[in-house]
Design a protein around this motif. Structure first.
Motif, PDB file in Angstrom:
ATOM      1  N   GLU A  72       0.842  -1.208   0.000  1.00  0.00           N
ATOM      2  CA  GLU A  72       0.000   0.000   0.000  1.00  0.00           C
ATOM      3  C   GLU A  72       0.873   1.254   0.000  1.00  0.00           C
ATOM      4  O   GLU A  72       0.615   2.207  -0.737  1.00  0.00           O
ATOM      5  CB  GLU A  72      -0.893   0.024   1.248  1.00  0.00           C
ATOM      6  CG  GLU A  72      -2.177  -0.767   1.159  1.00  0.00           C
ATOM      7  CD  GLU A  72      -3.160  -0.317   2.233  1.00  0.00           C
ATOM      8  OE1 GLU A  72      -2.842  -0.518   3.426  1.00  0.00           O
ATOM      9  OE2 GLU A  72      -4.216   0.233   1.891  1.00  0.00           O
ATOM     10  N   ASN A 117      -3.273   9.737   3.316  1.00  0.00           N
ATOM     11  CA  ASN A 117      -3.421   8.282   3.167  1.00  0.00           C
ATOM     12  C   ASN A 117      -2.029   7.638   3.068  1.00  0.00           C
ATOM     13  O   ASN A 117      -1.767   6.598   3.658  1.00  0.00           O
ATOM     14  CB  ASN A 117      -4.256   7.970   1.917  1.00  0.00           C
ATOM     15  CG  ASN A 117      -4.923   6.601   1.962  1.00  0.00           C
ATOM     16  OD1 ASN A 117      -6.085   6.448   1.582  1.00  0.00           O
ATOM     17  ND2 ASN A 117      -4.218   5.589   2.415  1.00  0.00           N
ATOM     18  N   GLU A 121      -0.282   4.824   5.587  1.00  0.00           N
ATOM     19  CA  GLU A 121       0.231   3.500   5.196  1.00  0.00           C
ATOM     20  C   GLU A 121       1.672   3.328   5.654  1.00  0.00           C
ATOM     21  O   GLU A 121       2.061   2.255   6.116  1.00  0.00           O
ATOM     22  CB  GLU A 121       0.153   3.290   3.680  1.00  0.00           C
ATOM     23  CG  GLU A 121      -1.197   3.531   3.037  1.00  0.00           C
ATOM     24  CD  GLU A 121      -2.354   2.745   3.622  1.00  0.00           C
ATOM     25  OE1 GLU A 121      -2.141   1.959   4.567  1.00  0.00           O
ATOM     26  OE2 GLU A 121      -3.481   2.930   3.161  1.00  0.00           O
ATOM     27  N   GLU A 234      -8.737   0.751  -0.776  1.00  0.00           N
ATOM     28  CA  GLU A 234      -9.049   0.927   0.651  1.00  0.00           C
ATOM     29  C   GLU A 234     -10.267   0.114   1.098  1.00  0.00           C
ATOM     30  O   GLU A 234     -10.355  -0.262   2.264  1.00  0.00           O
ATOM     31  CB  GLU A 234      -9.199   2.412   0.965  1.00  0.00           C
ATOM     32  CG  GLU A 234      -7.914   3.213   0.699  1.00  0.00           C
ATOM     33  CD  GLU A 234      -6.701   2.702   1.475  1.00  0.00           C
ATOM     34  OE1 GLU A 234      -6.840   2.320   2.646  1.00  0.00           O
ATOM     35  OE2 GLU A 234      -5.598   2.662   0.878  1.00  0.00           O
ATOM     36  N   GLU A 264      -8.390   2.136   7.827  1.00  0.00           N
ATOM     37  CA  GLU A 264      -8.632   1.704   6.438  1.00  0.00           C
ATOM     38  C   GLU A 264     -10.070   2.059   6.047  1.00  0.00           C
ATOM     39  O   GLU A 264     -10.337   2.480   4.919  1.00  0.00           O
ATOM     40  CB  GLU A 264      -8.390   0.196   6.280  1.00  0.00           C
ATOM     41  CG  GLU A 264      -6.997  -0.291   6.682  1.00  0.00           C
ATOM     42  CD  GLU A 264      -5.874   0.189   5.777  1.00  0.00           C
ATOM     43  OE1 GLU A 264      -6.158   0.689   4.685  1.00  0.00           O
ATOM     44  OE2 GLU A 264      -4.701   0.076   6.184  1.00  0.00           O
ATOM     45  N   HIS A 267     -10.336   5.675   5.327  1.00  0.00           N
ATOM     46  CA  HIS A 267      -9.830   5.941   3.969  1.00  0.00           C
ATOM     47  C   HIS A 267     -10.910   5.596   2.943  1.00  0.00           C
ATOM     48  O   HIS A 267     -11.190   6.377   2.034  1.00  0.00           O
ATOM     49  CB  HIS A 267      -8.592   5.082   3.673  1.00  0.00           C
ATOM     50  CG  HIS A 267      -7.406   5.384   4.543  1.00  0.00           C
ATOM     51  ND1 HIS A 267      -6.362   4.495   4.707  1.00  0.00           N
ATOM     52  CD2 HIS A 267      -7.088   6.466   5.298  1.00  0.00           C
ATOM     53  CE1 HIS A 267      -5.450   5.025   5.502  1.00  0.00           C
ATOM     54  NE2 HIS A 267      -5.867   6.216   5.877  1.00  0.00           N
TER      55      HIS A 267
END
Ligand SMILES: [Fe+2]
Ligand SMILES: [Fe+2]
Length: 378
Positions: A72, A117, A121, A234, A264, A267
């Motif tokens: 990711e 985001n 990750e 996501e 997650e 997101h």
């Protein structure tokens, strides 16, 4: 790179609900002697809480998740280098103003969300690996597989990548899955694609070269593709964490999975909202590959109606566990069997690993297989 740490491989093969086998694994780690003599009546869960030991199954689940987070991070960094905020929190790249503008059609804050985001990750990957090390387990590195080419567009770093964002086949069925009031993949249901042309052929979600910046409609198609792909990635994480959480043993590992899994979902909801803002585009042809793509008006037929309004960002209640029970607003799917291999297959079908080596797939399949062998011990 060696495929696997031998200790973890043997640990996985001895994992069982049989207490003797479990204890022989703990002994094998060489850190559990005191716990075994003092606490032979303790359950594995109790032992792991009181002595900081985690089971082979928990290690296998965390190792698969560490790999998933590294992947990711790799793909989000590529998006950030071209379309996100450029700063020291997410280093690398210098931005592509034209690509960022195409993405910004979906929301003026897209660059910020892409950046955040990406940073999330990076933190997931770093945390899970550090946690594994803190438990005496082997962290995961995919560094030998950073072999795929970068975009040649201005703004991208020229480094080896793990993932390929330039040949994607994007599954957009999450759009209809989360809008269904009756169907659930865990009950065997399937869902139509929101953007059928994205779900076939190969599409780029980032400019491959500066030539991709020249045609405004095609550049917007690339931005739209990215907008849908963000949510496709996501929603996968939103399911993967609750799926695997059902098979962890340690309460602390459960806490990790619930806590990361929740972000997650944050997101996914954000990207689900933005995907509803894509620019409607007529049939367009990729000037490099000849592949067609069309972005239909999602507020009209064959969708349309209250459940398909593009401003819906929360799951519609649907069947859960049994169709005899009342509909419930839930993440779906969450069935745990084969979840890790399912995630790996979905990422592969997405085209993210086009160009990757046999050794990469072998390494990832080993991690997924071990994670799917993990069982919750009592
Ligand atoms: Fe993550
Ligand atoms: Fe994620």
């Amino acid at each position: 790179m060696t495929d696997e740490n031998p200790t973890l491989l043997s640990a996985t093969t001895t994992q069982s609900t049989n207490g003797i086998k479990r204890r022989s694994f703990l002994k094998g780690l060489g850190v559990a002697g005191a716990a075994l003599s003092a606490g032979s009546l303790l359950t594995a869960a109790e032992a792991s809480q009181s002595n900081g030991i985690i089971t082979a199954g928990d290690v296998a689940i965390l190792r698969f998740l560490a790999a998933a987070e590294i992947l990711e991070t790799d793909l989000w960094q590529q998006y950030n280098e071209l379309g996100g905020i450029q700063d020291s929190e997410v280093p690398g790249g210098s931005g592509s103003p034209a690509y960022a503008a195409a993405i910004a059609f979906l929301d003026s804050d897209m660059a910020q969300y892409i950046h955040d985001n990406t940073e999330d990750e990076m933190s997931h990957e770093t945390f899970i690996n550090a946690y594994l090390v803190s438990k005496g387990a082997e962290p995961v590195s995919l560094d030998p597989f950073r072999t795929l080419p970068s975009s040649k567009a201005t703004g991208a770093q020229q480094i080896g990548r793990l993932t390929n964002l330039m040949q994607l086949t994007v599954d957009t069925s999450w759009w209809t899955r989360y809008r269904s009031r009756t169907a659930n993949p865990d009950l065997g249901d399937t869902f139509p694609q929101a953007i059928p042309t994205l779900a076939v052929g190969q599409h780029t979600a980032i400019p491959r070269t500066d030539d991709d910046l020249g045609n405004a409609d095609f550049l917007q198609a690339i931005g739209n593709t990215a907008g849908f792909h963000f949510a496709t990635i996501e929603q996968g994480g939103s399911s993967l964490y609750p799926q695997l959480a059902q098979r962890v043993t340690s309460l602390e590992v459960l806490r990790i999975l619930l806590s990361i899994g929740g972000t997650e979902i944050m997101h996914f909801q954000t990207w689900s909202d933005k995907a509803g803002n894509i620019k409607v585009l007529p049939d367009l042809v990729d000037p490099v590959t000849g592949v067609h793509v069309t972005f239909p008006d999602l507020n009209s037929s064959p969708f349309g109606g209250e459940d398909f309004q593009t401003n819906l960002i929360m799951p519609e209640p649907t069947a859960f566990l049994s169709r005899k029970l009342p509909a419930c607003s839930i993440i779906r799917p969450t069935k745990t069997n084969g979840a890790a291999m399912g995630a790996l297959k979905a990422l592969t079908a997405d085209g993210l690993f086009i160009g990757q080596s046999k050794d990469f797939f072998k390494f990832m399949r080993t991690l997924a297989t071990e994670a799917d062998l993990a069982v919750r011990e009592s």
